[in-house]
Design an enzyme around this catalytic site. Structure first.
Site, PDB file in Angstrom:
ATOM      1  N   ASP A 100       0.858  -1.183   0.000  1.00  0.00           N
ATOM      2  CA  ASP A 100       0.000   0.000   0.000  1.00  0.00           C
ATOM      3  C   ASP A 100       0.893   1.231   0.000  1.00  0.00           C
ATOM      4  O   ASP A 100       2.088   1.135   0.304  1.00  0.00           O
ATOM      5  CB  ASP A 100      -0.938   0.009   1.210  1.00  0.00           C
ATOM      6  CG  ASP A 100      -2.220   0.807   0.964  1.00  0.00           C
ATOM      7  OD1 ASP A 100      -2.353   1.463  -0.090  1.00  0.00           O
ATOM      8  OD2 ASP A 100      -3.108   0.763   1.842  1.00  0.00           O
ATOM      9  N   ASP A 101       0.324   2.372  -0.341  1.00  0.00           N
ATOM     10  CA  ASP A 101       1.105   3.606  -0.345  1.00  0.00           C
ATOM     11  C   ASP A 101       1.373   4.081   1.073  1.00  0.00           C
ATOM     12  O   ASP A 101       2.453   4.576   1.374  1.00  0.00           O
ATOM     13  CB  ASP A 101       0.423   4.696  -1.172  1.00  0.00           C
ATOM     14  CG  ASP A 101      -1.006   5.018  -0.731  1.00  0.00           C
ATOM     15  OD1 ASP A 101      -1.575   4.285   0.112  1.00  0.00           O
ATOM     16  OD2 ASP A 101      -1.570   5.998  -1.246  1.00  0.00           O
ATOM     17  N   ASP A 104      -2.114   4.580   7.753  1.00  0.00           N
ATOM     18  CA  ASP A 104      -2.473   5.776   8.506  1.00  0.00           C
ATOM     19  C   ASP A 104      -2.951   5.372   9.895  1.00  0.00           C
ATOM     20  O   ASP A 104      -2.146   5.164  10.797  1.00  0.00           O
ATOM     21  CB  ASP A 104      -3.531   6.560   7.726  1.00  0.00           C
ATOM     22  CG  ASP A 104      -3.816   7.940   8.293  1.00  0.00           C
ATOM     23  OD1 ASP A 104      -3.621   8.167   9.501  1.00  0.00           O
ATOM     24  OD2 ASP A 104      -4.262   8.815   7.527  1.00  0.00           O
TER      25      ASP A 104
END
Length: 166
Positions: A100-101, A104
């Site tokens: 994933d980028d 969070d």
């Protein structure tokens, strides 16, 4: 819900490419991986870079939506699961690389971790709340930082960090 981030971290295409290659470099000793599962949509770009660098040919997606207006997290929903015939799925994800980028708050990461608990999870960027769910990442940013990815940006004036102009 996240409080409104106070800090901005704009990332150019060049920087993101360098960071995604750095992620591939870190992952090169962690495999071998039989497949990549990228978390869409943010994981598509780093997965493209990592699969090229590590010469992984089997790519799958898991589609999870958590940001519904680009700024605030809402209800997390799985829009598309992982194909049952993907090599390694039956073994809990052993030999699979999750990409994933960003991690969070960890909401999306937790859902995908449940699907593939033995997979190696890698992100380009990590925030403190989600970092414990990731095995490999490149850059940690503070929880109150909003990352502006290159696919979300256009060319425009950027105000100074101090907030003063002139």
């Amino acid at each position: 819900m996240n409080p409104t981030p106070e800090k901005a971290f704009p990332v150019s295409w060049d920087q993101f490419h360098r960071d995604a290659r750095a992620l591939a470099w870190r992952l090169s000793g962690a495999g071998p991986f039989s497949a990549i599962v990228c978390i869409t949509r943010g994981g598509l770009v780093p997965a493209a870079v990592v699969c090229r660098e590590l010469e992984i040919r089997v790519i799958e997606t898991v589609c999870v939506a958590s940001y519904h207006d680009y700024r605030t997290q809402g209800t997390t929903a799985v829009l598309k699961g992982i194909a049952a015939d993907l090599p390694g799925v039956e073994a809990g994800g052993a030999g699979i690389l999750l990409i994933d980028d960003l991690v969070d708050t960890g909401k999306t990461a937790s859902i995908v971790r449940e699907m593939l608990p033995k997979a190696h999870f890698a992100t380009v960027y990590a925030k403190p709340m989600g970092r414990p769910l990731v095995d490999t990442f490149v850059t940690e940013v503070s929880q109150d930082t909003w990352i502006y990815f290159p696919w979300d940006l256009g060319l425009s004036f950027q105000p100074p960090i101090s907030g003063r102009s002139g």
